[in-house]
Write an enzyme that holds these catalytic residues in place. Structure first.
Site: not given
Lengths: 278, 278
Positions: B60, B62, B120, B230
């Site tokens: 997923r 966000d 990422y 993050r």
């Protein structure tokens, strides 16, 4: 007779240079219950200074149209250093509007009336698939076309012409706020509004890589009618696509009829590039 | 025991590679009355094929998180050439979601379970003023910092570590859909979920011009916990800012407590860069 910015005694005239992503705004001009760039700016000024002058833009941009360097003017009583006003505005405004410069000006400066030339840019994406991060800022035009004919068509617009065929037919705009659908410096508020404009330069350039090619049209003139750049682009694309011939453009100009020209290209590809003053 | 994609006889397993601008979506995962990437994709598939399989993502993302190459898998009965499915999906999907590739896969392929590594990217804007056209895709971090300490901190995360301190404390997510707040390949659906992950590379690079400098963090690993990238970035920024020392990171990892680590960096700077399969 041109209106000038009425600067009362004790007021200071300000000039702001602004960049904005127009996607999420209903254009420049303040409207009831709509999010507009002018409205956001007026509200931020009010929160900072307690005064809420309506900033005058060099011209209106439509919903979805962007600006790299729009200019706005207004008057304030509050004495405030320019760097502080810029910083405070950028603190209050959404990230989609940035104040690039704030400076005080001699009385009589007006963002629209004092402008001597404006430059617009129109960006077309020519790759196979437009990246989602670019989609708000280009017109993804994937049809086959003869790009050489774009250059040929663009050159025809240079000089002084009656651009009536390329102006929006805007009965609503023409009565609102005493302005015509026409924007630009040549506004005399008389009954008969001129649709004659002088284009100083008009040309296409190519940017980017093979996968992510952009065609960028840049046009500089002494003023532009409402939708004029988007209508020029839509017509040039019809020429490049083969629906019109470059030599048809003289006839389109002579027709003085919106229906003679091509379609209006989408707002998302259009950027107000810069505004010039003496 | 891993769940596999149940491909019924006569069904074909598909793999899509997707890019999206996450700004206007409530994340990847379908939710009632919310606009999500998974929901848009399911709806487009339904309109094209009459079937509405729920595409499984590699993980997923966000709300506000972007993807350069997310991978989704699903099964379809309808026989359709891959190029046609890609073209039809790009015709139905909003411009903020693009299908970069569509291909059929052997039975048993699953976008999440078959993944062997993910990468990422996190983008930080370091110029004086973030252009409005970039604001959706970067974290504008204007505070002074020691950029050298970012590199030092990033290197510490390479290898196998327990990243519990960098995982979102997500009571809601941990019970929903039989998944934990943890995403990535290492999901065994047992009571005790491992927070151990292996990071293959973790480094910062600098891009752009002096006025428009970007710091880009790229991290590749065998799986990532919810909010992990993050939280790594937020912690590294605290180190670069001087609130933490690089040598504190070992203690933060050992603490196995979210409160030991730094803040969660904003979603808008995060991109799922790529997903690898055998």
């Amino acid at each position: 007779m041109r209106e000038t910015l009425q600067t009362a005694p004790g007021q200071q005239t300000w000039k702001l240079t602004l960049a904005y992503d127009g996607t999420d705004f209903r254009g420049w001009q303040v409207q009831p219950r709509e999010r507009t760039v002018q409205g956001e700016l007026q509200s931020a000024l009010g929160r900072i200074t307690g005064e809420s002058p309506l900033p005058q833009g060099s011209g209106r941009t439509d919903a979805g149209v962007h600006a790299l360097a729009q200019v706005a003017s207004f008057a304030l009583r509050a004495p405030i250093p320019a760097a502080n006003l810029q910083r405070a505005l950028n603190g209050k405004l959404p990230a989609s509007i940035r104040v690039l410069e704030a400076r005080t000006m001699p009385d009589g400066f007006h963002a629209r009336h004092s402008a001597t030339a404006k430059t617009y840019e129109y960006r077309i994406f020519r790759g196979k698939m437009c990246p989602p991060f670019l989609a708000r800022y280009v017109y993804a035009y994937t049809w086959p076309m003869d790009e050489g004919r774009l250059d040929e068509a663009a050159g025809i617009f240079v000089g002084e012409h009656d651009f009536h065929s390329f102006a929006a037919t805007d009965p609503d705009l023409s009565t609102r706020h005493g302005e015509s659908g026409i924007e630009g410096q040549v506004q005399d508020h008389s009954e008969e509004r001129s649709t004659i404009r002088t284009i100083f330069s008009s040309a296409w350039t190519r940017h980017g890589t093979e996968d992510c090619e952009q065609l960028v049209y840049r046009v500089r003139g002494n003023g532009f009618l409402h939708h004029m750049v988007r209508n020029l682009v839509g017509t040039m694309l019809d020429v490049a696509r083969g629906y019109l011939r470059p030599e048809d453009i003289a006839g389109i100009l002579a027709a003085r009829s919106r229906s003679a020209a091509g379609p209006t290209a989408p707002a998302r590809g259009l950027f107000l590039h810069s505004v010039e003053y003496e």
